[in-house]
Design a protein around this motif. Structure first.
Motif, PDB file in Angstrom:
ATOM      1  N   ILE A  59       0.844  -1.203   0.000  1.00  0.00           N
ATOM      2  CA  ILE A  59       0.000   0.000   0.000  1.00  0.00           C
ATOM      3  C   ILE A  59       0.874   1.246   0.000  1.00  0.00           C
ATOM      4  CG2 ILE A  59      -1.613   1.350   1.417  1.00  0.00           C
ATOM      5  CD1 ILE A  59      -2.872  -1.414   2.217  1.00  0.00           C
ATOM      6  N   VAL A  60       1.936   1.237   0.817  1.00  0.00           N
ATOM      7  CA  VAL A  60       2.862   2.374   0.878  1.00  0.00           C
ATOM      8  C   VAL A  60       3.517   2.582  -0.487  1.00  0.00           C
ATOM      9  CG1 VAL A  60       4.975   3.258   1.946  1.00  0.00           C
ATOM     10  CG2 VAL A  60       3.262   2.106   3.358  1.00  0.00           C
ATOM     11  N   LYS A  61       3.965   1.495  -1.108  1.00  0.00           N
ATOM     12  CA  LYS A  61       4.592   1.578  -2.435  1.00  0.00           C
ATOM     13  C   LYS A  61       3.638   2.210  -3.449  1.00  0.00           C
ATOM     14  CE  LYS A  61       6.671  -1.184  -6.032  1.00  0.00           C
ATOM     15  NZ  LYS A  61       6.276  -2.191  -6.960  1.00  0.00           N
ATOM     16  N   GLU A  62       2.402   1.780  -3.458  1.00  0.00           N
ATOM     17  CA  GLU A  62       1.424   2.331  -4.393  1.00  0.00           C
ATOM     18  C   GLU A  62       1.230   3.826  -4.184  1.00  0.00           C
ATOM     19  OE1 GLU A  62      -2.072  -0.105  -3.820  1.00  0.00           O
ATOM     20  OE2 GLU A  62      -1.006  -1.894  -4.525  1.00  0.00           O
ATOM     21  N   GLN A  63       1.192   4.257  -2.932  1.00  0.00           N
ATOM     22  CA  GLN A  63       0.986   5.681  -2.651  1.00  0.00           C
ATOM     23  C   GLN A  63       2.214   6.508  -3.027  1.00  0.00           C
ATOM     24  OE1 GLN A  63      -2.061   6.779  -2.127  1.00  0.00           O
ATOM     25  NE2 GLN A  63      -2.409   4.593  -2.378  1.00  0.00           N
ATOM     26  N   ILE A  64       3.401   5.980  -2.758  1.00  0.00           N
ATOM     27  CA  ILE A  64       4.627   6.693  -3.140  1.00  0.00           C
ATOM     28  C   ILE A  64       4.682   6.850  -4.657  1.00  0.00           C
ATOM     29  CG2 ILE A  64       7.146   6.471  -3.287  1.00  0.00           C
ATOM     30  CD1 ILE A  64       7.033   5.237  -0.442  1.00  0.00           C
ATOM     31  N   GLU A  65       4.388   5.789  -5.371  1.00  0.00           N
ATOM     32  CA  GLU A  65       4.450   5.845  -6.835  1.00  0.00           C
ATOM     33  C   GLU A  65       3.361   6.729  -7.427  1.00  0.00           C
ATOM     34  OE1 GLU A  65       4.781   1.749  -8.101  1.00  0.00           O
ATOM     35  OE2 GLU A  65       6.878   1.677  -7.444  1.00  0.00           O
ATOM     36  N   THR A 121      -0.105  13.407   3.059  1.00  0.00           N
ATOM     37  CA  THR A 121      -1.051  12.733   2.164  1.00  0.00           C
ATOM     38  C   THR A 121      -0.726  11.256   2.029  1.00  0.00           C
ATOM     39  OG1 THR A 121      -1.455  14.780   0.958  1.00  0.00           O
ATOM     40  CG2 THR A 121      -2.016  12.734  -0.175  1.00  0.00           C
ATOM     41  N   ILE A 122       0.556  10.933   1.844  1.00  0.00           N
ATOM     42  CA  ILE A 122       0.967   9.524   1.747  1.00  0.00           C
ATOM     43  C   ILE A 122       0.533   8.780   3.010  1.00  0.00           C
ATOM     44  CG2 ILE A 122       2.942   7.943   1.753  1.00  0.00           C
ATOM     45  CD1 ILE A 122       4.413  10.012  -0.049  1.00  0.00           C
ATOM     46  N   LYS A 123       0.860   9.341   4.171  1.00  0.00           N
ATOM     47  CA  LYS A 123       0.522   8.686   5.439  1.00  0.00           C
ATOM     48  C   LYS A 123      -0.992   8.549   5.619  1.00  0.00           C
ATOM     49  CE  LYS A 123       4.487  10.182   8.242  1.00  0.00           C
ATOM     50  NZ  LYS A 123       4.828  10.981   9.435  1.00  0.00           N
ATOM     51  N   ARG A 124      -1.722   9.612   5.345  1.00  0.00           N
ATOM     52  CA  ARG A 124      -3.174   9.616   5.554  1.00  0.00           C
ATOM     53  C   ARG A 124      -3.864   8.573   4.663  1.00  0.00           C
ATOM     54  NH1 ARG A 124      -3.698  14.584   5.086  1.00  0.00           N
ATOM     55  NH2 ARG A 124      -4.266  14.690   2.892  1.00  0.00           N
ATOM     56  N   ILE A 125      -3.486   8.520   3.382  1.00  0.00           N
ATOM     57  CA  ILE A 125      -4.113   7.551   2.478  1.00  0.00           C
ATOM     58  C   ILE A 125      -3.741   6.128   2.870  1.00  0.00           C
ATOM     59  CG2 ILE A 125      -4.217   6.735   0.085  1.00  0.00           C
ATOM     60  CD1 ILE A 125      -3.994   9.713  -0.753  1.00  0.00           C
ATOM     61  N   CYS A 126      -2.492   5.911   3.244  1.00  0.00           N
ATOM     62  CA  CYS A 126      -2.082   4.574   3.711  1.00  0.00           C
ATOM     63  C   CYS A 126      -2.891   4.165   4.934  1.00  0.00           C
ATOM     64  CB  CYS A 126      -0.593   4.534   4.028  1.00  0.00           C
ATOM     65  SG  CYS A 126       0.476   4.601   2.585  1.00  0.00           S
ATOM     66  N   ASN A 127      -2.995   5.066   5.908  1.00  0.00           N
ATOM     67  CA  ASN A 127      -3.759   4.769   7.122  1.00  0.00           C
ATOM     68  C   ASN A 127      -5.206   4.426   6.795  1.00  0.00           C
ATOM     69  OD1 ASN A 127      -1.573   5.173   8.814  1.00  0.00           O
ATOM     70  ND2 ASN A 127      -2.120   7.276   9.298  1.00  0.00           N
ATOM     71  N   ARG A 128      -5.805   5.197   5.892  1.00  0.00           N
ATOM     72  CA  ARG A 128      -7.200   4.960   5.515  1.00  0.00           C
ATOM     73  C   ARG A 128      -7.346   3.575   4.889  1.00  0.00           C
ATOM     74  NH1 ARG A 128      -8.648   9.011   1.568  1.00  0.00           N
ATOM     75  NH2 ARG A 128      -8.349  10.444   3.289  1.00  0.00           N
ATOM     76  N   ARG A 129      -6.439   3.225   3.986  1.00  0.00           N
ATOM     77  CA  ARG A 129      -6.524   1.920   3.313  1.00  0.00           C
ATOM     78  C   ARG A 129      -6.225   0.764   4.264  1.00  0.00           C
ATOM     79  NH1 ARG A 129      -3.370   1.719  -2.118  1.00  0.00           N
ATOM     80  NH2 ARG A 129      -4.318  -0.351  -2.079  1.00  0.00           N
ATOM     81  N   ILE A 130      -5.320   0.988   5.223  1.00  0.00           N
ATOM     82  CA  ILE A 130      -4.958  -0.056   6.188  1.00  0.00           C
ATOM     83  C   ILE A 130      -6.018  -0.186   7.279  1.00  0.00           C
ATOM     84  CG2 ILE A 130      -3.260  -0.612   7.994  1.00  0.00           C
ATOM     85  CD1 ILE A 130      -1.121   0.579   5.991  1.00  0.00           C
ATOM     86  N   GLY A 131      -6.653   0.934   7.622  1.00  0.00           N
ATOM     87  CA  GLY A 131      -7.693   0.905   8.640  1.00  0.00           C
ATOM     88  C   GLY A 131      -7.240   1.318  10.020  1.00  0.00           C
ATOM     89  N   ARG A 132      -6.012   1.800  10.127  1.00  0.00           N
ATOM     90  CA  ARG A 132      -5.484   2.294  11.404  1.00  0.00           C
ATOM     91  C   ARG A 132      -4.230   3.109  11.139  1.00  0.00           C
ATOM     92  NH1 ARG A 132      -1.284  -0.981  14.136  1.00  0.00           N
ATOM     93  NH2 ARG A 132      -0.594  -2.599  12.699  1.00  0.00           N
ATOM     94  N   ASN A 133      -3.822   3.897  12.136  1.00  0.00           N
ATOM     95  CA  ASN A 133      -2.605   4.690  12.012  1.00  0.00           C
ATOM     96  C   ASN A 133      -1.385   3.793  12.229  1.00  0.00           C
ATOM     97  OD1 ASN A 133      -0.798   6.901  11.861  1.00  0.00           O
ATOM     98  ND2 ASN A 133      -0.755   7.007  14.079  1.00  0.00           N
ATOM     99  N   ILE A 134      -0.467   3.821  11.290  1.00  0.00           N
ATOM    100  CA  ILE A 134       0.764   3.035  11.451  1.00  0.00           C
ATOM    101  C   ILE A 134       2.012   3.916  11.546  1.00  0.00           C
ATOM    102  CG2 ILE A 134      -0.232   1.039  10.252  1.00  0.00           C
ATOM    103  CD1 ILE A 134       1.698   1.805   7.856  1.00  0.00           C
ATOM    104  N   TRP A 135       1.850   5.254  11.510  1.00  0.00           N
ATOM    105  CA  TRP A 135       2.998   6.151  11.393  1.00  0.00           C
ATOM    106  C   TRP A 135       3.289   6.952  12.659  1.00  0.00           C
ATOM    107  CZ3 TRP A 135       5.422   4.706   7.320  1.00  0.00           C
ATOM    108  CH2 TRP A 135       4.728   4.275   6.193  1.00  0.00           C
ATOM    109  N   GLN A 136       4.577   7.210  12.882  1.00  0.00           N
ATOM    110  CA  GLN A 136       4.988   8.206  13.872  1.00  0.00           C
ATOM    111  C   GLN A 136       4.651   9.581  13.317  1.00  0.00           C
ATOM    112  OE1 GLN A 136       9.152   8.155  14.830  1.00  0.00           O
ATOM    113  NE2 GLN A 136       8.998   6.325  16.086  1.00  0.00           N
TER     114      GLN A 136
END
Length: 176
Positions: A59-65, A121-136
């Motif tokens: 998911i992170v890779k997709e958002q970065i790209e 934006t990268i963090k927010r979209i990843c969190n939304r797709r994952i379903g929870r906050n994973i970032w510092q």
């Protein structure tokens, strides 16, 4: 009672105009530096370490790209996803005529205003797709000063999986 707090090192380069275009080395970490994004497999010259992304890492890779097709004034030149952090080289160019973001204008931002927006934006979209906050919170930035610095950081990113066990973020934990 007065407390003695440690003197913090300044994060930002003094006398640098953070509104100018340029390249930045960005690092952001998972919350608690948990190994959520990938595993590094392989452990030697004949078995070159490689990054095997987890579902979260994919998911992170997709958002970065996706960044390079979304932001007209910036691009991610290079990146690596590690078990508990991500490194990026972000280049900020001159804004196209009619856009509002060519640096930070006169706003005293820690880095070009576009970079915090991009990372958020990268963090927010990843969190939304994952379903929870994973970032510092926040991220670390380094202004890339010249071609030599750019090349050194490029190699660092290329070699990060190979040097994982020596990395300052290394924790000998399996993927969660």
């Amino acid at each position: 009672m007065e407390r003695d707090y440690p003197v913090r090192k300044r994060n930002r380069l003094q006398e640098y105009d953070y509104s100018q275009n340029g390249a930045y080395f960005i690092t952001f970490c998972t919350e608690g530096k948990k190994a959520l994004l990938c595993r590094i497999v392989g452990d030697g010259v004949l078995d070159v370490p490689e990054v095997r992304l987890s579902q979260y890492g994919q998911i992170v890779k997709e958002q970065i790209e996706a960044v390079n097709s979304v932001y007209s004034n910036s691009r991610i030149d290079k990146y690596v996803i590690m078990p508990n952090h991500v490194h990026l080289i972000v280049s900020i160019g001159a804004a196209e005529e009619g856009t509002a973001y060519s640096g930070t204008s006169r706003t005293p931002s820690p880095t070009n205003a576009e970079i915090p927006r991009m990372i958020s934006t990268i963090k927010r979209i990843c969190n939304r797709r994952i379903g929870r906050n994973i970032w510092q919170r926040s991220f670390h930035d380094h202004i890339i000063r010249n071609d030599e610095d750019y090349g050194r950081i490029w190699l660092y990113i290329d070699n990060n999986p190979l040097n994982w066990e020596k990395d300052c973020f290394y924790l000998p934990l399996e993927l969660e």
